[in-house]
Design a protein around this motif. Structure first.
Motif, PDB file in Angstrom:
ATOM      1  N   UNK A 230       0.991  -1.279  -0.001  1.00 22.02           N
ATOM      2  CA  UNK A 230      -0.092  -0.181   0.048  1.00 22.02           C
ATOM      3  C   UNK A 230       0.927   1.092  -0.020  1.00 22.02           C
ATOM      4  N   UNK A 231       2.078   1.180  -0.319  1.00 22.84           N
ATOM      5  CA  UNK A 231       2.997   2.200  -0.261  1.00 22.84           C
ATOM      6  C   UNK A 231       2.555   3.243  -1.162  1.00 22.84           C
ATOM      7  N   UNK A 232       2.189   2.861  -2.398  1.00 23.73           N
ATOM      8  CA  UNK A 232       1.569   3.892  -3.431  1.00 23.73           C
ATOM      9  C   UNK A 232       0.402   4.216  -3.298  1.00 23.73           C
ATOM     10  N   UNK A 257      26.571  24.276   4.949  1.00 30.14           N
ATOM     11  CA  UNK A 257      28.020  24.643   4.066  1.00 30.14           C
ATOM     12  C   UNK A 257      27.535  26.402   3.508  1.00 30.14           C
ATOM     13  N   UNK A 258      26.777  26.798   4.398  1.00 31.05           N
ATOM     14  CA  UNK A 258      26.408  28.368   4.184  1.00 31.05           C
ATOM     15  C   UNK A 258      26.575  28.810   5.583  1.00 31.05           C
ATOM     16  N   UNK A 259      26.468  30.178   5.641  1.00 32.73           N
ATOM     17  CA  UNK A 259      26.570  31.128   6.721  1.00 32.73           C
ATOM     18  C   UNK A 259      25.483  31.089   7.535  1.00 32.73           C
ATOM     19  N   UNK A 260      25.466  30.749   8.847  1.00 31.30           N
ATOM     20  CA  UNK A 260      24.123  30.625   9.747  1.00 31.30           C
ATOM     21  C   UNK A 260      23.976  32.058  10.097  1.00 31.30           C
ATOM     22  N   UNK A 261      22.799  32.480   9.909  1.00 35.07           N
ATOM     23  CA  UNK A 261      22.387  33.882  10.432  1.00 35.07           C
ATOM     24  C   UNK A 261      20.982  33.975  10.977  1.00 35.07           C
ATOM     25  N   UNK A 262      20.248  34.926  10.986  1.00 35.56           N
ATOM     26  CA  UNK A 262      19.085  35.023  11.580  1.00 35.56           C
ATOM     27  C   UNK A 262      17.916  34.704  10.388  1.00 35.56           C
ATOM     28  N   UNK A 263      18.517  34.704   9.148  1.00 39.79           N
ATOM     29  CA  UNK A 263      17.736  33.942   8.140  1.00 39.79           C
ATOM     30  C   UNK A 263      17.858  32.533   7.771  1.00 39.79           C
ATOM     31  N   UNK A 264      19.232  32.123   7.440  1.00 40.52           N
ATOM     32  CA  UNK A 264      19.340  31.022   6.899  1.00 40.52           C
ATOM     33  C   UNK A 264      19.236  29.569   7.855  1.00 40.52           C
ATOM     34  N   UNK A 265      19.310  30.084   9.303  1.00 38.28           N
ATOM     35  CA  UNK A 265      19.122  28.806   9.958  1.00 38.28           C
ATOM     36  C   UNK A 265      17.636  28.226  10.290  1.00 38.28           C
ATOM     37  N   UNK A 266      16.767  28.951   9.586  1.00 41.61           N
ATOM     38  CA  UNK A 266      15.475  28.354   9.645  1.00 41.61           C
ATOM     39  C   UNK A 266      15.321  27.709   8.289  1.00 41.61           C
ATOM     40  N   UNK A 267      16.222  27.464   7.510  1.00 42.44           N
ATOM     41  CA  UNK A 267      15.907  26.715   6.351  1.00 42.44           C
ATOM     42  C   UNK A 267      15.909  25.260   6.491  1.00 42.44           C
ATOM     43  N   UNK A 268      14.856  24.662   5.921  1.00 45.72           N
ATOM     44  CA  UNK A 268      14.735  23.288   6.329  1.00 45.72           C
ATOM     45  C   UNK A 268      14.342  22.291   5.262  1.00 45.72           C
ATOM     46  N   UNK A 269      13.543  21.116   5.692  1.00 45.20           N
ATOM     47  CA  UNK A 269      13.247  20.284   4.631  1.00 45.20           C
ATOM     48  C   UNK A 269      11.829  19.913   4.959  1.00 45.20           C
ATOM     49  N   UNK A 270      11.012  19.882   4.072  1.00 47.34           N
ATOM     50  CA  UNK A 270       9.632  19.179   3.991  1.00 47.34           C
ATOM     51  C   UNK A 270       9.494  18.282   2.819  1.00 47.34           C
ATOM     52  N   UNK A 271       8.911  16.918   3.465  1.00 51.07           N
ATOM     53  CA  UNK A 271       8.839  15.914   2.975  1.00 51.07           C
ATOM     54  C   UNK A 271       7.284  15.575   2.529  1.00 51.07           C
ATOM     55  N   UNK A 272       7.212  15.524   1.201  1.00 46.90           N
ATOM     56  CA  UNK A 272       5.914  14.926   0.778  1.00 46.90           C
ATOM     57  C   UNK A 272       6.112  13.599  -0.103  1.00 46.90           C
ATOM     58  N   UNK A 273       5.960  12.448   0.292  1.00 41.72           N
ATOM     59  CA  UNK A 273       6.220  11.290  -0.411  1.00 41.72           C
ATOM     60  C   UNK A 273       5.215  10.181  -0.437  1.00 41.72           C
ATOM     61  N   UNK A 274       5.176   9.769  -1.620  1.00 39.52           N
ATOM     62  CA  UNK A 274       4.151   8.491  -1.754  1.00 39.52           C
ATOM     63  C   UNK A 274       4.799   7.742  -2.789  1.00 39.52           C
ATOM     64  N   UNK A 275       4.719   6.136  -2.512  1.00 40.45           N
ATOM     65  CA  UNK A 275       5.432   5.220  -3.165  1.00 40.45           C
ATOM     66  C   UNK A 275       4.941   5.450  -4.960  1.00 40.45           C
ATOM     67  N   UNK A 276       5.826   5.150  -5.716  1.00 35.60           N
ATOM     68  CA  UNK A 276       5.355   5.145  -6.988  1.00 35.60           C
ATOM     69  C   UNK A 276       5.689   6.632  -7.644  1.00 35.60           C
TER      70      UNK A 276
END
Length: 380
Positions: A230-232, A257-276
Motif C-alpha cells: 500500500x506504499x503507492x 555549507x552556508x553562513x548561519x544567520x538570523x535568516x538561513x538557520x530556518x531553512x529546512x526540509x519538507x517531505x511529501x512522499x508517496x510510493x510510485x
C-alpha cells in the motif's frame, strides 16, 4: 475579503483517495538527511515532492510549530494558540476533512499525553479514534525513558491502522529533543556508535544520533507499507516543529555549507512522499509550515476557501512567502528582517513592482491579524 483566493490547478486531487501519515518531527532539520547516514530519509526527501526553499520558523516552541503544521495558521497567542483550539470546531484540519470521507483517524505522541494539554487539543483535531500518548495507551509500546523512542512508537502503533480500508494518522515525535549528550538523552546514547566517528563535535554527533531514531522509525514504516503493498496509496508528509534551537549557531554551522544567520538557520526540509512517485516534483516557491495544510487540501482535491488560512497552496498562482514568527519573511525577490528592518534584495531593485517591500510587509501583517481573529472567534 481583500485577498484573491487561490484556485484549483494541475495538482488538484493528485493524492485523492490516498492514506495520509502526517508527522511533526521534534527539532528535525534538512541537515539530518544524508544518503549514507540516513538512506530512508534521503529517499523520502529526494523523491516525491521536493521543496528547494522551505523554512521552518521557531514559533512558540514545539506547540507553536505543531499549530502551524496542523492548522495552517500563525500562533499569534504563542504557546497558548494550540490550547485555544480545544473548544473550536476544527473543520479545516486534515483530521476533520478525511474523517468526513470515512477514513479511520488517530493522533499519536510518545511523550506524556497531557503535556501542552494534548489530551484536550489533540482529541479535537477531527481524528475518529482520538489521541494516544504516554499515559493513555502509548506506555504499552514505548519504554519509560527520556526521550522516548520514535521507532518503538511506530512499531507499536502502525499495526493498529495499517489494515484499515483508509487511514489518516498524525504523529508528534520526541526522540530528537534537545539535550544531546549520552547521559542526558537516551536516544543519543542508543545510537552513539553510529555517529562516533563522524567529523563533528560531540554536541552535533549527539544531535544526529538522536535523530537516527526517527530514521529507524521511518525505515520500519516504509518497509511495512511496501510489504503490505500500500506504499503507492499512502502519503508521508513530514516536517519539524522548529529548527534545532538546542544547538548554538556555531554548533549548527558545523552541519551546513552556508553562513548561519538570523535568516538561513530556518531553512529546512519538507517531505511529501508517496510510493510510485519516484520522479520528483520540484517546488521552487518560497514556503513555510503554514503552507502545508492548504497544499494538502489541494492535493486531496478538497474544495475550501483559501482566504481562511494564513498559508498558501504551494502549487497555486498566489503570493508565495515564507513567514517567520517576528513577521520577517522571504520571497523570491527579497528577504526582510522585521527585527532590524534589513532588506536583502535577491533581484535588482529596479525589477521590483512599485512599493513591493511595503506591500509585502502589510500582506504578512495581515496574515497575523487573520490568524488572531480566527483563533479568537471560531468557537463551537
Amino acid at each position: 475579503a481583500s485577498l484573491t483566493p487561490s484556485k484549483q490547478n494541475e495538482y488538484t486531487g493528485l493524492f485523492e483517495g490516498k492514506n495520509l501519515i502526517l508527522i511533526t518531527a521534534e527539532a528535525f532539520t534538512a541537515e539530518v538527511i544524508d544518503p549514507e547516514l540516513t538512506p530512508p530519509l534521503y529517499r523520502l526527501a529526494t523523491k516525491g515532492i521536493r521543496f528547494t526553499d522551505y523554512y521552518q520558523p521557531a514559533s512558540a516552541g514545539t506547540t507553536g510549530g505543531e499549530y502551524q503544521n496542523v492548522f495552517g495558521m500563525l500562533p499569534t497567542a504563542g504557546g497558548a494558540s494550540f490550547k485555544g483550539t480545544q473548544n473550536h470546531y476544527n473543520y479545516m484540519t486534515m483530521g476533520s476533512q478525511l474523517d468526513r470521507l470515512g477514513y479511520y483517524g488517530k493522533a499519536f505522541h510518545n511523550n506524556s499525553y497531557t503535556y501542552y494539554d494534548r489530551h484536550l487539543t489533540h482529541n479535537n483535531l477531527g481524528y475518529s479514534d482520538g489521541f494516544m500518548g504516554y499515559g493513555n495507551g502509548m506506555e504499552e509500546y514505548v519504554k519509560n525513558r527520556w526521550p522516548q523512542s520514535d521507532l518503538e512508537m511506530f512499531q507499536g502503533t502502525l499495526p493498529t491502522y495499517i489494515d484499515k480500508e483508509k487511514f489518516n494518522v498524525y504523529y508528534m515525535t520526541v526522540s530528537g529533543h534537545n539535550g544531546y549528550t549520552q547521559t542526558g538523552n537516551s536516544m543519543t546514547a542508543r545510537n552513539w556508535d553510529l555517529v562516533k566517528d563522524l567529523p563533528y563535535s560531540d554536541q552535533i554527533k549527539g544531535y544526529l544520533a538522536a535523530n537516527l531514531e526517527l530514521e529507524k522509525a521511518l525505515a520500519y514504516m516504509v518497509g511495512e507499507l511496501e510489504a503490505k503493498g500500500i506504499a503507492e496509496d499512502t502519503v508521508i508528509c513530514l516536517t519539524s516543529d522548529h529548527f534545532p534551537y538546542g544547538l548554538s549557531d556555531g554548533q549548527y554551522q558545523e552541519l551546513v555549507d552556508y553562513e548561519v544567520d538570523s535568516f538561513s538557520k530556518y531553512r529546512s526540509s519538507l517531505i511529501f512522499w508517496v510510493g510510485g512517485l519516484e520522479e520528483p516534483l520540484v517546488v521552487e516557491e518560497y514556503c513555510s509550515n503554514v503552507d502545508i495544510l492548504p497544499t494538502l487540501l489541494n492535493l486531496w482535491g478538497f474544495e475550501y476557501d483559501s482566504r481562511l488560512l494564513a498559508g498558501t497552496d504551494v502549487f497555486s498562482n498566489g503570493t508565495h512567502v515564507a513567514v517567520l514568527a517576528d513577521k520577517s519573511f522571504f520571497t523570491d525577490k527579497v528577504w526582510f528582517n522585521a527585527s532590524t528592518g534589513e532588506v536583502r534584495y535577491l533581484v535588482d531593485e529596479s525589477e521590483l513592482p512599485a512599493n513591493y517591500v511595503e506591500n509585502m510587509i502589510k500582506y504578512v501583517k495581515t496574515k497575523f491579524s487573520l490568524s488572531a481573529d480566527i483563533l479568537n472567534t471560531a468557537r463551537m
